[in-house]
Design a protein around this motif. Structure first.
Motif, short mmCIF file in Angstrom:
data_model
loop_
_atom_site.label_atom_id
_atom_site.label_comp_id
_atom_site.label_asym_id
_atom_site.label_seq_id
_atom_site.Cartn_x
_atom_site.Cartn_y
_atom_site.Cartn_z
N PRO A 50 -51.46 -62.90 80.65
CA PRO A 50 -51.68 -64.30 81.01
C PRO A 50 -50.82 -65.28 80.22
O PRO A 50 -50.45 -66.33 80.75
CB PRO A 50 -53.18 -64.50 80.73
CG PRO A 50 -53.59 -63.36 79.86
CD PRO A 50 -52.69 -62.22 80.22
N ASN A 51 -50.52 -64.96 78.98
CA ASN A 51 -49.70 -65.87 78.18
C ASN A 51 -48.24 -65.87 78.60
O ASN A 51 -47.45 -66.68 78.13
CB ASN A 51 -49.82 -65.53 76.70
CG ASN A 51 -49.57 -64.07 76.40
OD1 ASN A 51 -50.22 -63.20 76.99
ND2 ASN A 51 -48.67 -63.78 75.49
N ASN A 52 -47.87 -64.99 79.52
CA ASN A 52 -46.52 -64.97 80.07
C ASN A 52 -46.51 -65.43 81.54
O ASN A 52 -45.60 -65.09 82.29
CB ASN A 52 -45.93 -63.57 79.99
CG ASN A 52 -45.70 -63.13 78.56
OD1 ASN A 52 -45.31 -63.94 77.72
ND2 ASN A 52 -45.96 -61.86 78.27
N ALA A 53 -47.56 -66.16 81.92
CA ALA A 53 -47.70 -66.50 83.34
C ALA A 53 -48.13 -67.95 83.52
O ALA A 53 -48.64 -68.61 82.60
CB ALA A 53 -48.71 -65.57 84.01
N ASP B 82 -35.19 -64.25 86.84
CA ASP B 82 -35.96 -64.86 85.75
C ASP B 82 -37.47 -64.74 85.91
O ASP B 82 -38.19 -65.04 84.96
CB ASP B 82 -35.61 -66.34 85.65
CG ASP B 82 -34.12 -66.58 85.57
OD1 ASP B 82 -33.50 -66.01 84.65
OD2 ASP B 82 -33.58 -67.29 86.43
N ARG B 83 -37.97 -64.34 87.09
CA ARG B 83 -39.41 -64.39 87.28
C ARG B 83 -39.83 -63.45 88.41
O ARG B 83 -39.04 -63.00 89.24
CB ARG B 83 -39.86 -65.81 87.59
CG ARG B 83 -39.09 -66.45 88.78
CD ARG B 83 -39.81 -66.32 90.07
NE ARG B 83 -39.04 -66.82 91.20
CZ ARG B 83 -38.75 -66.07 92.25
NH1 ARG B 83 -39.10 -64.81 92.28
NH2 ARG B 83 -38.09 -66.59 93.27
N THR B 84 -41.13 -63.18 88.41
CA THR B 84 -41.79 -62.47 89.50
C THR B 84 -42.98 -63.31 89.91
O THR B 84 -43.75 -63.76 89.04
CB THR B 84 -42.27 -61.07 89.06
OG1 THR B 84 -41.15 -60.32 88.56
CG2 THR B 84 -42.89 -60.32 90.22
N HIS C 58 -43.24 -64.80 83.89
CA HIS C 58 -41.92 -65.12 83.33
C HIS C 58 -41.20 -63.82 82.95
O HIS C 58 -40.87 -63.59 81.78
CB HIS C 58 -42.07 -66.04 82.14
CG HIS C 58 -40.85 -66.86 81.88
ND1 HIS C 58 -40.81 -67.87 80.95
CD2 HIS C 58 -39.60 -66.83 82.43
CE1 HIS C 58 -39.61 -68.42 80.92
NE2 HIS C 58 -38.85 -67.80 81.81
N ILE C 59 -40.97 -63.01 83.95
CA ILE C 59 -40.28 -61.74 83.75
C ILE C 59 -39.47 -61.44 85.01
O ILE C 59 -39.98 -61.54 86.13
CB ILE C 59 -41.28 -60.59 83.44
CG1 ILE C 59 -40.54 -59.30 83.12
CG2 ILE C 59 -42.27 -60.41 84.56
CD1 ILE C 59 -39.87 -59.30 81.79
N GLY C 60 -38.22 -61.13 84.84
CA GLY C 60 -37.36 -60.85 85.98
C GLY C 60 -36.33 -59.80 85.63
O GLY C 60 -36.39 -59.16 84.56
#
Length: 952
Positions: free
Chosen positions: A222-225, A120-122, A69-71
């Motif tokens: 992992p907590n962001n995936a 918003d995501r990778t 959850h990173i973009g």
């Protein structure tokens, strides 16, 4: 009556018999919606990793996807492009898996392999044989938990160069810089969505190793995936494997996403920009709600009705109606926090862009006032359902079942979000759609006109494109600065043994469906491959024609004929045909290769009979109305202009005559849409003649793949195609044995002034055909330039950083096969890149034989990937046709593993060196001649200038 008129009368009168009327009602929409279902189970590991599991046992395959959850919207000012840069970096080695991840993935036969970055995501994903699941999870977990130990300055520099070449490659396309300007206008300074995901050249150049490592430590925990496992797997297995490979990776700091307002312009903003484009474009853009918005589904439906459906309002008015446009579109680019609406029209050359824009605005305004009809809303919903069913045939890829679940969880905290969206779409009313359009499209718009000309290169435009450092105040969000990044969590827990890769387990053999055969009453052969897993069918009515059947002085005839076939029959006009497909959830489209012409149908099983009615009418009864002929010819001329404006397509366009000479039918290779001068002279009678000569039952075969049986499908085909009168007269023939001239290697230079990249394309016609045994040759090419792990790509992309990607292929036709080598490269390295490619190919053919490790990787990848290559019915349809056309055994693909395993390096070297002669390869170079010609002169080959045909 003239000969041509008599020909037309014969063509139409003999076709109008006994094609069933369109009497069957489509299946109820509610019935179709019920069939769209992706059962799933979910659990969360103690470190916060959310895991989704979907069981689908139709093939021995498992999709593995990791969504972070990173973009790019999360990037602070001065760090644009970091998320995308890390997408690349994470493919190139971790502590326990050093080197290129594609190497490991090819070895286990991974298919649908990629990584993507968006606002918003990778995400990273691959579909692997079930026996290789542990290996795939080892790799994904190692780059999540142990990436930094494998990240070096050299690796950062190499991938920085690759990303910058990807940016140049995108910018080099026609309209390739429009989105930069759109975002610059729509979003205020400091907005997280203002900058493009590809990033700024200046920011990428400034990225230090320490800063990049900090970026990773702050976000890729992992907590962001979300991990999704879909396919040949169950919940207990998923829990055990996810816990083993991911459970010991510590949680990191939680991603804190920026606040994202939805901006509204205070008034319409009008701008004009110039670019090297084939035609003018008028465009309207707005910022609207994101995927979780209250009006998103209704607005999406409105846009489909306006410009997404084949029968859209804009199509009917601007393309079919006053013929002022050659193409229109309207769509919603949806993101987590907001979406971008774009409505556009490509202006027909000679028409006034301002008048087209005014007409477009009036259509949108009328829609906002009057709203859609109930039939329009239902057609949108039916097409949406049909598209969902088709997409869910795969467990992975870009839009299969696994990615659908993961995206729902990541953006909406609901893996079943797709089902709610579909239910909402099915329940839409005209009033609901009208209100959503009025609310969002009634606001001020960015109104852009793009005109053909010299690309604007002002300091402001360079800053907007990110080619230079932006002016003060511009750039990405101020919401998070480097000093505000949370500290990295460094605690370590017990981890599995990573000292060696987990073994690949037993792999299931390829299961290719049996081929069943029948013959219709008039002699047309039918070939069926059953695929009952989804309630759909694909049908191809194929004719031995293709672009190589074009008259030498009328290249483009076949393509124009094919485009016209579904634009009107003796019963239905083009709008009625489009609406009929939408009501049925069917798609009928023309397809062509050098050798074959076909009309193909995708149909939902409940609507198969009426869908076949429509297909038969299109194939047998095309009207070729004069007005439609004039319209489609204008569109095809614009398509050729678009081809010639694109450097990669321009290289394809000139390749045929260079590779095959003037007399071989294949000299049209790459020019299927035609030559502008020849198209301008074509008449309706020319198209009618081509149909009469080639689209006849004596030249036809029918291929079917899907949820049907021979007993069911043959009567349906018999009543639609079996009564098509057979014509026994002499027909034209293609001489595929015509001589191909052999020339010494030289450079063919095509000038594209101002191009930021050059395109290199090597071509050579080979003394073998698609009916030859090409397995050793294709396997040898896999080492040189096939797939991702190959010598050309390793040299130009991975080691030198001069290209976004390089490769080669052996293209098999029914006549002579071809060798093809391709690389887009940065302009200042054009000459050196061409010299490197020539040296690589020459070494491959002489001094650098194939190594045992290269053979092993190629064989392992080819054998293990086979089940994944035939996951979809569309892939099976293509393979079925190849078996028949090239005279292969029914068990050809099932027997390939044994063929691959028996190969030796000696066989591969012999196969390639027998036909690939570097001394005769023609090298096509498309780029800015004034910059690259001095470089090319140092290569040492003769240079010949090639002029592209004029399109205006």
């Amino acid at each position: 009556m003239s000969f041509r008129a008599a020909l037309l009368a014969l063509s139409l009168s003999t076709a109008l018999v006994a094609v069933p009327a369109f009497a069957v009602e489509p299946a109820p929409l509610s019935e179709l919606v019920k069939s769209v279902d992706i059962p799933y189970q979910q659990f969360t590991l103690p470190n916060g990793l959310r895991v989704l599991v979907h069981t689908d046992r139709k093939a021995p395959l498992v999709h593995v996807g990791v969504w972070y959850h990173i973009g790019s919207k999360d990037e602070p000012a001065g760090k644009t492009g970091f998320a995308h840069l890390f997408e690349h970096i994470m493919f190139y080695g971790s502590e326990h898996a050093p080197g290129d991840f594609f190497n490991y993935l090819q070895d286990i036969g991974a298919t649908d392999t990629n990584g993507t970055t968006w606002y918003d995501r990778t995400n990273y994903f691959e579909t692997v044989p079930t026996g290789a699941l542990d290996r795939a999870m080892f790799l994904e977990s190692d780059r999540m938990g142990y990436l930094l130990g494998g990240l070096t300055q050299a690796r950062l520099d190499a991938q920085r160069g690759v990303v910058q070449n990807e940016k140049r490659q995108g910018d080099n396309q026609p309209f390739g810089t429009v989105d930069y300007l759109v975002n610059d206008v729509l979003f205020p300074v400091g907005h997280p969505y203002r900058h493009q995901t590809i990033g700024s050249m200046a920011d990428l150049n400034a990225a230090s190793l320490a800063t990049v490592k900090n970026w990773f430590s702050s976000h890729y925990a992992p907590n962001n995936a979300v991990l999704v496992l879909a396919g040949d797997i169950d919940l207990p297995t998923a829990k055990a494997k996810a816990s083993k490979w991911f459970g010991s990776i510590p949680a990191g700091p939680a991603n804190i996403h920026p606040v994202v307002p939805i901006p509204t312009l205070s008034a319409n903003i009008d701008k004009v920009m110039h670019d090297q484009v084939p035609y003018a474009r008028v465009q309207r853009s707005w910022v609207v709600e994101g995927v979780n918005g209250h009006d998103t589904e209704a607005l999406d439906a409105a846009l489909s009705i306006l410009g997404g459906l084949s029968s859209s309002r804009l199509d009917n008015a601007l393309v079919r109606g006053d013929k002022s446009a050659v193409g229109v579109s309207a769509g919603l680019e949806d993101h987590e926090s907001l979406s971008i609406v774009t409505i556009s029209a490509n202006v027909k050359p000679g028409q006034d862009p301002a008048a087209v824009a005014s007409h477009l605005d009036a259509i949108v305004a009328d829609f906002i006032k009057q709203g859609p009809t109930a039939d329009e809303v239902r057609r949108v919903a039916t097409k949406e359902v049909a598209g969902q069913i088709a997409g869910y045939e795969t467990v992975g890829g870009f839009s299969g079942k696994g990615p659908t679940l993961a995206q729902g969880l990541l953006y909406s905290n609901d893996p079943a979000k797709y089902k709610k969206d579909l239910a909402e779409t099915a329940a839409l009313t005209p009033t609901r759609v009208r209100d959503a359009a009025a609310k969002w499209l009634g606001r001020p718009a960015f109104r852009l006109t793009v005109l053909p000309g010299v690309r604007e290169d002002t300091p402001e435009m360079r800053a907007i494109r990110g080619d230079v450092a932006p002016p003060a105040g511009r750039g990405a969000s101020h919401f998070r600065k480097p000093g505000e990044w949370p500290a990295t969590v460094v605690t370590q827990n017990a981890a599995p043994d990573r000292s060696s890769f987990p073994p690949v387990g037993q792999l299931a053999a390829l299961s290719f469906p049996s081929i069943e055969r029948a013959t219709l009453a008039n002699g047309i052969q039918v070939f069926l491959a059953r695929r009952p897993e989804t309630p759909t069918a694909r049908v191809a009515v194929s004719f031995n024609a293709g672009t190589s059947a074009d008259p030498r002085d009328a290249v483009g005839t076949q393509s124009l004929m094919l485009a016209l076939m579904d634009e009107g029959t003796q019963r239905l006009n083009s709008i009625q045909i489009a609406e009929a497909q939408e009501r049925l959830g069917a798609t009928i489209s023309g397809a062509t290769t050098l050798d074959r012409t076909s009309m193909q149908l995708y149909a939902l099983k409940p609507n198969l009979a009426p869908s076949l009615d429509l297909l038969a009418d299109i194939v047998r009864n095309p009207a070729f109305a004069e007005g439609e002929f004039q319209r489609l010819r204008a569109q095809q001329l614009s398509a050729v202009a678009a081809t010639l404006a694109d450097p990669s397509n321009a290289a394809r366009y000139v390749a045929g005559p260079i590779a095959f000479g003037p007399d071989h039918p294949y000299n049209v290779w790459g020019r299927g849409n035609g030559d502008p001068a020849a198209l301008a002279k074509l008449t309706r009678d020319d198209v009618v003649r081509f149909h009469h000569d080639w689209i006849v039952p004596s030249n036809a075969q029918v291929f079917v793949v899907g949820d049907t049986t021979l007993a069911e499908i043959v009567p349906l085909l018999e009543s639609r195609f079996g009564n098509w009168p057979m014509d026994r007269r002499a027909r034209p023939v293609k001489d595929l044995t015509a001589a191909v001239p052999v020339k010494a290697s030289r450079i063919y230079l095509v000038d594209k002034p101002g191009a930021p990249q050059s395109v290199l394309r090597g071509v050579l016609a080979l003394p073998v055909t698609g009916k030859s045994d090409l397995v050793p040759l294709e396997s040898a090419n896999d080492v040189l330039g096939g797939g991702f792990i190959n010598r050309l790509n390793n040299d130009l992309r991975e080691e030198k950083g001069w290209s976004y990607g390089a490769g080669s292929a052996v293209t098999s036709f029914e006549g002579p096969a071809t060798f093809l080598a391709v690389a887009p490269v940065q302009t200042d390295k054009t000459g050196e890149s061409l010299s490197a490619m020539i040296a690589d190919v020459k070494a491959f053919a002489t001094t650098r034989p194939i190594e045992a490790a290269e053979l092993a990787r190629s064989v392992n990848g080819a054998v293990r990937a086979l089940p994944g290559e035939f996951e979809t019915s569309d892939a099976v349809l293509g393979a079925l046709q190849q078996i028949v056309w090239l005279g292969r055994a029914d068990y050809y693909y099932v027997g390939l593993p044994a063929r691959y395993r028996a190969l030796t390096t000696t066989q591969l070297d012999a196969a390639s060196r027998a036909v690939i002669d570097p001394a005769h390869i023609a090298w096509i170079v498309v780029g800015d001649a004034k910059v690259i010609r001095p470089q090319l002169e140092k290569v040492g080959l003769p240079i010949e200038t090639v002029e592209l045909p004029k399109t205006n």
